[in-house]
Design a protein around this motif. Structure first.
Motif, mmCIF file in Angstrom:
data_model
loop_
_atom_site.group_PDB
_atom_site.id
_atom_site.type_symbol
_atom_site.label_atom_id
_atom_site.label_comp_id
_atom_site.label_asym_id
_atom_site.label_seq_id
_atom_site.Cartn_x
_atom_site.Cartn_y
_atom_site.Cartn_z
ATOM 1 N N VAL A 72 0.879 -1.178 0.000
ATOM 2 C CA VAL A 72 0.000 0.000 0.000
ATOM 3 C C VAL A 72 0.910 1.220 0.000
ATOM 4 C CG1 VAL A 72 -1.786 1.281 1.229
ATOM 5 C CG2 VAL A 72 -1.791 -1.232 1.263
ATOM 6 N N PHE A 73 0.796 2.025 -1.060
ATOM 7 C CA PHE A 73 1.707 3.143 -1.243
ATOM 8 C C PHE A 73 1.213 4.394 -0.520
ATOM 9 C CE2 PHE A 73 2.417 0.326 -4.826
ATOM 10 C CZ PHE A 73 3.796 0.262 -4.881
ATOM 11 N N GLN A 125 -14.425 10.770 -6.620
ATOM 12 C CA GLN A 125 -15.680 10.955 -5.889
ATOM 13 C C GLN A 125 -15.552 10.515 -4.424
ATOM 14 O OE1 GLN A 125 -17.907 8.499 -8.787
ATOM 15 N NE2 GLN A 125 -19.238 10.281 -9.085
ATOM 16 N N LEU A 126 -14.333 10.180 -4.009
ATOM 17 C CA LEU A 126 -14.096 9.686 -2.662
ATOM 18 C C LEU A 126 -13.247 10.672 -1.867
ATOM 19 C CD1 LEU A 126 -13.098 5.981 -3.475
ATOM 20 C CD2 LEU A 126 -15.373 6.832 -2.877
ATOM 21 N N SER A 127 -13.352 10.595 -0.560
ATOM 22 C CA SER A 127 -12.478 11.379 0.317
ATOM 23 C C SER A 127 -11.102 10.718 0.386
ATOM 24 C CB SER A 127 -13.075 11.453 1.722
ATOM 25 O OG SER A 127 -13.058 10.165 2.326
ATOM 26 N N GLN A 132 -7.744 5.764 0.668
ATOM 27 C CA GLN A 132 -6.777 4.928 1.382
ATOM 28 C C GLN A 132 -7.365 3.549 1.663
ATOM 29 O OE1 GLN A 132 -3.955 3.831 1.882
ATOM 30 N NE2 GLN A 132 -3.007 5.395 3.166
ATOM 31 N N ARG A 133 -8.653 3.484 1.966
ATOM 32 C CA ARG A 133 -9.300 2.195 2.199
ATOM 33 C C ARG A 133 -9.369 1.363 0.926
ATOM 34 N NH1 ARG A 133 -14.479 3.920 5.939
ATOM 35 N NH2 ARG A 133 -13.318 5.202 7.416
ATOM 36 N N ALA A 155 -0.732 11.193 4.140
ATOM 37 C CA ALA A 155 -1.396 12.144 3.246
ATOM 38 C C ALA A 155 -2.731 12.642 3.799
ATOM 39 C CB ALA A 155 -1.612 11.501 1.874
ATOM 40 N N LEU A 156 -3.121 12.152 4.969
ATOM 41 C CA LEU A 156 -4.422 12.512 5.540
ATOM 42 C C LEU A 156 -4.269 13.614 6.576
ATOM 43 C CD1 LEU A 156 -5.709 8.871 6.136
ATOM 44 C CD2 LEU A 156 -6.098 10.306 4.118
#
Length: 363
Positions: A72-73, A125-127, A132-133, A155-156
């Motif tokens: 997961v990058f 269209q996603l947060s 990330q999920r 990044a959050l």
């Protein structure tokens, strides 16, 4: 393993065993070698020397797409032109998994990361947290033995990062897959990992549980990197099995420990005391200094003056200048709505700590 890039040694003779089902964190400052180590586990870099074994099988020369490992990058790396479901199914499709099984496994993965009903959306269209999920679901859907996470939450924003820490920990516990995470964020590593490895200049400095790493650092480097710490240089005056007396010239006092140190009187040592383990007391004119718990009178107490205060809501941070000129940090929880008003700038205070609060460092 060792990894060299020309004359530069990025990873220097690192030997490490990670248990099945463990959440393991590689922690350290930029340039310490943690990301290079992760990329070798993923197969994106080849070790100059050494081996990578997964369940006893040698994967050192195996290409990334043939390893039981998914990554997961930091940037999520989701495909913007694909839907959420298509992103998650991509690896399965490349592996030749039949369409019916792909749909079933994608639905399972969406439920696992709490994205049910969003399979037809596109990434824009996603947060940030939802993207990330998606990246996590894409890694988990192939049912790897090891999931590698490269700064997964950096990044959050701060609040979302804190929320996802708990989700990520619960998710890893639920699926039981080994997670190996790279991060420079100490709080993230301490909150998520079952064990952490601190790296410095390509080498492992200490491998321990989060609690042991924080409370029992092996060196000044680890103590200073993990959280905030007050370090006092000193020499042992008395060293018995049940107590030690240490001269601290920087603090202008003598310290009492409730255990021996094993250090020679000729050896320089350091006392490491976390700011939240320091106490602040009012220093009234003519009043005797307080006596610290578990400590004989006259030890572990020093006079100072508050030089700065930072109010952080749940706690307040005080920078205190000792009479020797050394600055000491104290953290006090704001247990009531008026705690922040107890002390003020330029106020004379006593600082102290209990006999068991200090860690003794020999390097």
């Amino acid at each position: 393993m060792t990894k060299r890039f020309g004359p530069v040694v990025a990873v220097d003779d690192v030997s490490l065993a990670i248990a099945e089902g463990e959440f393991f964190a590689l922690l350290g400052p930029s340039g310490c070698g943690k990301t290079t180590l992760l990329r070798m586990l993923a197969g994106f870099e080849t070790p100059t020397k050494g081996r990578i074994l997964i369940d006893g099988e040698d994967y050192t020369r195996t290409p990334p797409n043939r390893r039981p490992v998914n990554m997961v990058f930091q940037s999520y790396a989701v495909f913007p032109h694909m839907t959420v479901s298509e992103n998650i199914a991509y690896g399965l499709k490349m592996d030749g998994v039949r369409a019916a099984e792909r749909r079933e496994r994608v639905a399972e993965a969406l439920a696992l990361v709490q994205l049910e009903g969003l399979g037809d959306r596109r990434p824009d269209q996603l947060s940030g947290g939802q993207r990330q999920r998606v990246a996590l679901a894409r890694a988990l859907v192939k049912r790897p033995r090891v999931v590698l996470l490269d700064e997964p939450l950096s990044a959050l924003d701060a609040k979302l990062r804190e929320e996802l820490r708990f989700e990520l920990s619960r998710l890893q516990d639920r699926v039981g897959i080994t997670f190996v995470m790279v991060t420079h964020d100490q709080d993230e590593a301490l909150a998520l990992a079952t064990r952490c490895a601190v790296m410095h200049k390509g080498s492992l400095v200490q491998v321990a549980t989060p609690a042991d790493l924080y409370e029992f650092p092996s060196s000044r480097l680890v103590a200073d990197f993990i959280g905030s710490v007050n370090l006092f240089e000193g020499r042992v005056r008395v060293d018995e099995s049940d107590h030690a007396i240490i001269d601290l010239p920087e603090a202008g006092i003598t310290a009492w420990l409730d255990h021996g140190t094993g250090a020679s009187e000729t050896v320089q040592i350091w006392l490491a005391i976390r700011p939240e383990k320091m106490e602040l007391h009012k220093r009234e004119n003519g009043a005797a200094p307080p006596v610290m718990e578990g400590t004989p009178e006259g030890y572990n107490v020093m006079p100072g003056t508050i030089a700065d205060i930072a109010y952080l809501g749940s706690e307040s941070v005080y920078e205190v200048r000792l009479e020797t000129g050394k600055m000491v940090r104290v953290i006090r929880p704001n247990l009531t709505r008026w705690d922040q008003e107890d002390f003020t700038w330029d106020e004379p205070v006593w600082l102290g700590w209990h006999a068991e609060a200090a860690a003794v460092l020999l390097q």
